[in-house]
Scaffold this motif. Sequence first.
Motif, mmCIF file in Angstrom:
data_model
loop_
_atom_site.group_PDB
_atom_site.id
_atom_site.type_symbol
_atom_site.label_atom_id
_atom_site.label_comp_id
_atom_site.label_asym_id
_atom_site.label_seq_id
_atom_site.Cartn_x
_atom_site.Cartn_y
_atom_site.Cartn_z
ATOM 1 N N ASN A 1 0.868 -1.181 0.000
ATOM 2 C CA ASN A 1 0.000 0.000 0.000
ATOM 3 C C ASN A 1 0.906 1.232 0.000
ATOM 4 O OD1 ASN A 1 -2.031 1.877 0.280
ATOM 5 N ND2 ASN A 1 -2.327 1.497 2.464
ATOM 6 N N GLN A 2 1.311 1.653 -1.178
ATOM 7 C CA GLN A 2 2.260 2.760 -1.290
ATOM 8 C C GLN A 2 1.581 4.096 -1.011
ATOM 9 O OE1 GLN A 2 5.237 2.532 -4.499
ATOM 10 N NE2 GLN A 2 4.157 0.719 -5.215
ATOM 11 N N ASP A 3 2.214 4.888 -0.158
ATOM 12 C CA ASP A 3 1.682 6.201 0.185
ATOM 13 C C ASP A 3 1.944 7.170 -0.968
ATOM 14 O OD1 ASP A 3 0.463 8.137 1.655
ATOM 15 O OD2 ASP A 3 1.664 7.814 3.463
ATOM 16 N N ILE A 4 1.431 8.382 -0.841
ATOM 17 C CA ILE A 4 1.527 9.327 -1.951
ATOM 18 C C ILE A 4 2.958 9.774 -2.220
ATOM 19 C CG2 ILE A 4 -0.813 10.165 -1.602
ATOM 20 C CD1 ILE A 4 0.466 12.679 -0.351
ATOM 21 N N GLU A 5 3.883 9.596 -1.232
ATOM 22 C CA GLU A 5 5.281 9.924 -1.508
ATOM 23 C C GLU A 5 5.818 9.072 -2.659
ATOM 24 O OE1 GLU A 5 4.226 9.503 1.608
ATOM 25 O OE2 GLU A 5 5.057 11.032 2.946
ATOM 26 N N PHE A 6 5.240 7.869 -2.824
ATOM 27 C CA PHE A 6 5.647 6.986 -3.912
ATOM 28 C C PHE A 6 4.801 7.196 -5.166
ATOM 29 C CE2 PHE A 6 7.287 4.679 -0.248
ATOM 30 C CZ PHE A 6 8.506 4.224 -0.704
ATOM 31 N N THR A 7 3.516 7.418 -4.990
ATOM 32 C CA THR A 7 2.600 7.399 -6.127
ATOM 33 C C THR A 7 2.068 8.766 -6.536
ATOM 34 O OG1 THR A 7 0.692 7.061 -4.663
ATOM 35 C CG2 THR A 7 1.839 5.093 -5.460
ATOM 36 N N GLY A 8 2.279 9.787 -5.707
ATOM 37 C CA GLY A 8 1.616 11.063 -5.943
ATOM 38 C C GLY A 8 0.216 11.021 -5.357
ATOM 39 N N GLY A 9 -0.445 12.173 -5.273
ATOM 40 C CA GLY A 9 -1.776 12.183 -4.688
ATOM 41 C C GLY A 9 -2.404 13.560 -4.736
ATOM 42 N N SER A 10 -3.404 13.750 -3.890
ATOM 43 C CA SER A 10 -4.141 15.010 -3.849
ATOM 44 C C SER A 10 -4.243 15.503 -2.415
ATOM 45 C CB SER A 10 -5.547 14.824 -4.425
ATOM 46 O OG SER A 10 -5.480 14.366 -5.772
ATOM 47 N N ILE A 11 -4.296 16.818 -2.270
ATOM 48 C CA ILE A 11 -4.401 17.440 -0.956
ATOM 49 C C ILE A 11 -5.594 18.396 -0.942
ATOM 50 C CG2 ILE A 11 -3.351 19.072 0.655
ATOM 51 C CD1 ILE A 11 -0.670 17.961 -0.018
#
Length: 304
Positions: A37-47
């Motif tokens: 379960n990769q966090d957004i540091e690995f996959t990118g994301g939204s805030i």
Amino acid sequence: MKFIENRKKFFILSAAVILIGLLTMCYNAITQKGAFNQDIEFTGGSIVQINMERKLTPELRNELAEIVTEITGDTAPRITAAGDTGVIITTKRAEVAARKKLFDTIKEKYSLSDEIPLADSDVSASISDEIKLGALQAVVVGIILILIYITYRFKDYRFGMSAVAALVHDVLIMLAVYAVFRIPLNNSFIAGMLTIVGYSINDTIIVFDRIRENKGKMHADDAKIIDESVNQTLTRSINTSITTLIMIVLLYILGVQSVKQFAFPLIIGIAAGTYSSIFIASPLWYELRKLKRHSNKTTKPKTT
């Protein structure tokens, strides 16, 4: 305690935990969830940052997490406080429409006065493939140097191989825990893993030192020397780990989210490292010595 006599039980226990982790990784990968379960540091994301007009409590955090999961599908959103009443919601990458729906839902549920969120943006992955590769290289190079150092120090490559196997064991246990419980994998895990590689070798070296000392004092076979050596250092190993764990557990309980994310892999790593230094490293050295003796017997020429 008879560590050598019960060594197979310890090996089976460790192998079972690691195997469960590996099977879970394979299952997650096959079902399109990703091995970890990769966090957004690995996959990118939204805030999305919102003024909740109230303090972030555990109850409010849980309610917001349920809303985020329902709208975005992210089962492990990160929700942190920003000032007295602000809340930062970090999720896996979500479309603009999903983020707007998230804000509108929260605004309606909690009767917020804000017309727009304080922040609404996408973030890129902060841990690039280059950093991931660098972390992997650091672990591999560190393990190789540890192997060389221990082999030189104890004048026996079997000590080095056993210590390295114990380190690999600790890393695999950490990965298994993260895979099974779907704990978000982020930069805190990398930092914790690199810390544990250096920390867990300490107890193993102390046990090996005692084995080397007792080999010169005791006229006994390897099994008795190992059992005596581990029993002599057992109290010290456990006490050292407990005192360290007390502080780290307190950090995990009382710390902010970022501190908790760093403390958790340390807790798992220290527990695994203590276990491996007592129940895995020395029995492995015994097995390697046993294998060498067996090899010598089979290659020894017969006399007539």
